[in-house]
Design a protein around this motif. Structure first.
Motif, mmCIF file in Angstrom:
data_model
loop_
_atom_site.group_PDB
_atom_site.id
_atom_site.type_symbol
_atom_site.label_atom_id
_atom_site.label_comp_id
_atom_site.label_asym_id
_atom_site.label_seq_id
_atom_site.Cartn_x
_atom_site.Cartn_y
_atom_site.Cartn_z
ATOM 1 N N ASN A 39 0.183 -3.995 0.530
ATOM 2 C CA ASN A 39 0.845 -3.292 1.630
ATOM 3 C C ASN A 39 -0.194 -2.917 2.687
ATOM 4 O O ASN A 39 -1.282 -2.434 2.369
ATOM 5 N N LYS A 40 0.145 -3.110 3.938
ATOM 6 C CA LYS A 40 -0.790 -2.813 5.026
ATOM 7 C C LYS A 40 -1.198 -1.346 5.061
ATOM 8 O O LYS A 40 -2.236 -0.998 5.634
ATOM 9 N N ALA A 67 8.229 1.639 1.146
ATOM 10 C CA ALA A 67 7.384 0.788 1.985
ATOM 11 C C ALA A 67 6.434 1.639 2.822
ATOM 12 O O ALA A 67 5.226 1.373 2.898
ATOM 13 N N LYS A 68 6.956 2.672 3.427
ATOM 14 C CA LYS A 68 6.142 3.549 4.267
ATOM 15 C C LYS A 68 5.136 4.355 3.448
ATOM 16 O O LYS A 68 4.104 4.792 3.975
ATOM 17 N N TYR A 70 5.891 -4.620 6.252
ATOM 18 C CA TYR A 70 4.778 -3.929 5.597
ATOM 19 C C TYR A 70 3.966 -4.835 4.669
ATOM 20 O O TYR A 70 2.968 -4.409 4.104
#
Length: 435
Positions: free
Chosen positions: A47-48, A153-154, A218
């Motif tokens: 994940n970024k 995701a966040k 993401y």
């Protein structure tokens, strides 16, 4: 060039820093790894927003990886203890931590993981929705299910297990084909119950494209959950399992069309003689996407020892194509694992993974064993401890029964074949009883 995911980058010929890191660690040419990622046969979950991650690759031509399940429950809410397990797991070489928290402040623990843990982090949003909304299951809306996916995701998780394959069609087959242990997947049972009570389609299947858009944004890897994995030998390789796998194969193609990385979850409980065939079926239906197996446990009668039943199945599964082993602890089916259980589960899984890597010819795998054998030939105990999968246990066992002579062990003493062969081949006289 701009890219959104590791898969898109590979398809555009871009060697990301994560890909280069994995290629170096795996002793594989970056160009070859890039081809595997582009084709979906290898993944780099990253994940970024997971800034402290140490990237790892999972899939074809790569070493077999280990996942460790942890997390809070109603009977165990100590976040510090769970983080102690996380640290222990990472120190022992686990490449992935899956947060299965089902009680308490789950987001706090999840964010702590992605802020502090260098391993790949996975979650199951279905669990968290039930905790987060804190209301009856049938009252959770489709929109609320999907919002949890975006929340995870966040929060920076690298892969999510999402049970998309149990749609109305596969659920119908499940009801028609009676099973001994029904659905044993927690996430699968939750979404099946929701579908039954509301009459609605599985929201993760119905709105799959929206989930893929979140994953693409993401760079989250989809772990396509197997709601219908067999929970006992009697149910292994039945119609429900295979029907769901066919659906997962279709969903894999749709994810790849959006440059989203995918791995497929697999059984479960399964007799030894069915494992190879299951690996081949998955590889065919899902076009070589990495296979993530939960064991498989090769017998149902060993509570307290299921780390062993899973290691047997895991070694066979990985030999024939599985890429990712979910550890199983001695506490499986009995209770939440403690720190010692976690260690036992990891060691058993690492043995299984390494045994499979030798069979698959993974570069460097056999070298480790050759080093150990050389140390044994030389009776170099310190070297043996250093090379052991569990150095602490090896050292503790030797020290618990020190031999009369340091160059032997308490089992053989002067009868030690290694010592005596070394001496006789060096031209010395061996007189076992007179020494």
């Amino acid at each position: 060039m701009e890219y959104c995911t590791q898969m898109e980058a590979a398809r555009k010929g871009i060697q990301t820093k994560e890909l280069l890191h994995v290629a170096k660690k795996e002793k594989i040419e970056p160009e070859k790894l890039m081809e595997l990622v582009a084709n979906g046969q290898a993944i780099i979950p990253a994940n970024k927003l997971h800034k402290c991650i140490v990237p790892c690759g999972i899939g074809s031509k790569l070493s077999t990886k280990i996942n460790v399940n942890l997390g809070t429950s109603r009977d165990w809410t100590d976040l510090d203890m769970e983080m102690e397990k996380v640290k222990s797991a990472v120190d022992m070489g686990a490449e992935a931590i899956m947060d299965l928290s089902s009680f308490g402040d789950t987001q706090k623990f999840r964010r702590r993981l992605t802020a502090e843990c260098p391993a790949v982090i996975g979650t199951v949003p279905i669990y968290d929705a039930v905790v987060y909304y804190h209301k009856p299951l049938k009252e959770i809306t489709t929109e609320e299910w999907l919002n949890i996916v975006e929340m995870h995701a966040k929060d920076g998780v690298d892969f999510m297990t999402i049970h998309c394959g149990i749609n109305k069609e596969t659920a119908k087959h499940f009801r028609q084909m009676k099973r001994l242990t029904n659905i044993v997947s927690r996430g699968g049972s939750i979404i099946f119950a929701w579908m039954e009570m509301t009459g609605n389609e599985n929201p993760f299947y119905e709105h799959y494209d929206r989930i893929l858009d979140i994953c693409r944004e993401y760079d989250i890897t989809m772990s396509l959950g197997d709601a219908c994995r067999p929970g006992c030998l009697e149910d292994a390789s039945d119609i429900s399992q295979i029907q769901e796998l066919i659906t997962l194969g279709e969903l894999t193609k749709r994810a790849w069309d959006k440059d989203v990385q995918v791995m497929i979850e697999g059984p479960g409980h399964m007799p030894i003689d069915q494992i190879e065939a299951n690996m081949k079926i998955q590889q065919t239906i899902c076009k070589g996407a990495p296979f993530y197996v939960l064991g498989p446990l090769v017998t149902d009668v060993a509570p307290g020892y299921d780390h062993i039943t899973a290691a047997i199945g895991g070694a066979i599964a990985a030999t024939y194509g599985a890429s990712f082993l979910c550890y199983v602890t001695p506490a499986e089916h009995l209770r939440l694992p403690d720190v010692d259980d976690v260690k036992e589960g990891i060691i058993a899984s690492k043995i299984a993974a390494h045994a499979a890597d030798i069979a698959k010819g993974i570069p460097g795998a056999k070298d480790w064993d050759k080093e150990m054998s050389t140390a044994r030939k030389n009776l170099d105990w310190e070297k043996m401890f250093g090379l052991a999968i569990d150095p602490d246990k090896a050292r503790r066992y030797r020290e618990s029964a020190k031999p009369e002579k340091e160059d032997t062990c308490s089992m053989c003493g002067n009868f030690c074949a290694v010592k005596n062969m070394n001496r006789i081949l060096d031209g010395e006289i061996v007189s076992i009883f007179d020494e």
